[in-house]
Design a protein around this motif. Sequence first.
Motif, short mmCIF file in Angstrom:
data_model
loop_
_atom_site.label_atom_id
_atom_site.label_comp_id
_atom_site.label_asym_id
_atom_site.label_seq_id
_atom_site.Cartn_x
_atom_site.Cartn_y
_atom_site.Cartn_z
N LYS A 90 4.23 2.54 -10.68
CA LYS A 90 4.21 3.99 -10.79
C LYS A 90 5.26 4.64 -9.88
N ARG A 91 5.38 4.15 -8.66
CA ARG A 91 6.21 4.84 -7.66
C ARG A 91 7.65 4.37 -7.60
N ASP A 145 1.80 -5.12 -9.36
CA ASP A 145 1.19 -4.07 -8.55
C ASP A 145 1.33 -2.69 -9.23
N SER A 146 0.22 -1.98 -9.33
CA SER A 146 0.25 -0.71 -10.08
C SER A 146 0.96 0.40 -9.29
N SER A 147 0.89 0.40 -7.96
CA SER A 147 1.63 1.40 -7.17
C SER A 147 3.13 1.24 -7.36
N HIS A 161 9.63 -2.58 -10.28
CA HIS A 161 8.71 -3.19 -11.26
C HIS A 161 9.50 -3.85 -12.40
N ARG A 193 0.82 -1.20 0.00
CA ARG A 193 0.00 0.00 0.00
C ARG A 193 0.86 1.26 0.00
N GLU A 194 0.24 2.38 -0.43
CA GLU A 194 0.94 3.66 -0.43
C GLU A 194 0.57 4.42 0.83
N GLU A 195 1.57 5.04 1.47
CA GLU A 195 1.32 5.80 2.69
C GLU A 195 2.50 6.73 2.93
N ILE A 230 5.98 3.35 -0.36
CA ILE A 230 5.23 2.11 -0.54
C ILE A 230 5.57 1.21 0.64
N PHE A 253 9.07 6.73 -2.38
CA PHE A 253 8.82 6.91 -3.81
C PHE A 253 10.12 7.35 -4.47
#
Lengths: 158, 292
Positions: free
Chosen positions: B89-90, B84-86, B95, B64-66, B70, B174
Amino acid sequence: MTQSISITLKVNDKEYKREVEPRLLLSDFLRHELGLTGTHVGCEHGVCGACTILVDEESARSCLMFAVQADGHNIMTVEGLTKDKDNLHPLQHAFWEAHGLQCGYCTPGILMTMIPFLKQNPDPTEDEIRHALSGNLCRCTGYQHIVDAVKLASEKMK
Amino acid sequence: MKPAPFEYHAPDSIEQALGLMSQHAGEGKILAGGQSLVPAMNFRVVQPSVLIDLNRVAELSYIREEDNAIRIGSMARERHLEFDSSIKKRTPLLHEAVPFIAHPQIRNRGTIGGSIVNADPAAELPVLMLALSARLKAKSKSGERWVEAKDFFAGMFTTALEPDEILVEIELPFMMPNTGWSFMEVAPRAGDYALMGVAALITLDGNGKCEAAKLVYLNAGDGPVDAIEAAESLVGEALNDNLIESAAVIASEKEINPFGNMHASTDFQRHLAKVLTQKALKQATQRAGESQ
């Protein structure tokens, strides 16, 4: 005293309840306890891919799991692909048609690797197929006919 | 049935797992994805007397993002990281690198925490933790603490974890804006242990000069190898082929310490490191430029 643990799991849609010693590998459990010898055992350390099965619809090495870990889970082995030898699963049929096997030792593991792969990639390129096959060793075919068979299966299964 | 006998526990909460670790400190071995531990047990290279299986601890499996980071539970499977899309992206470096970890069948079971704690110098995830400046949360019955990735890896298959501690969470900040990334390795076959590999990050400033750089290597020493001097040599400069080559020479000849094996001599490993570094730095620089 040897620890014995009761497990209940589904294999090819059939429920089994057994007592197992924790160190019993899932591959040996399937073969020796349930008599499902279609799951082949090659290297027993996760390299060859012969023992690949589905755990909750995802491919996994059954030699790298203990049977106790399968408690409550849904397992599928190569025996689950078809109940009738005259009516093969389209993937099996494609392997027969394209001569995708020679000695056949690696075949069950390859089939069980390709089932989720084709679900996720219904129209794979040759490169994608070869990459997906990278965790399964075949010492006979040189892989070309396996790749052909998977390609053929993807066309049949559309 | 090949592994030596062991006592088996499958706790379903972190609390229970920590209790078992405290009770069996020194003897209790965590079973995460099992993709390195079980082969070692099958060969009886490792014979833990007590196995504590975390696969039923659902609260350890999340991404999760917080707070600009991540957060990944240590039992998140590598296959989940991959899609995972986060993460895409982050932390696009992660990835891009996850598909290099073994094969899909292995990634379906293997976990991020398991690979980090195993601390295999040839593994991808420890290198990525250093490259991404991860913080790792260790928990025991008596408390918890955060350890920086650079202080976590303590040599071949060795970490800073105490015998009663469990790695529970991975925090990845990130990636900074204007940062390009690259992950490259050379392996005899796809999914095999790589002979050499590198993770590279380049951050460019408003004038297109290098503001920050990171180069971390796998199979290049007794743990993930952070080539600090090579990376520093790029900071403040407008990157060109000559600078990139000289950084690659510093990293491959001075900073890494590969051992060589039956597939590659140390000289060949150094050669691979030099070539991969140049390619990776060029790709990372280009991507950093594209993101501006």
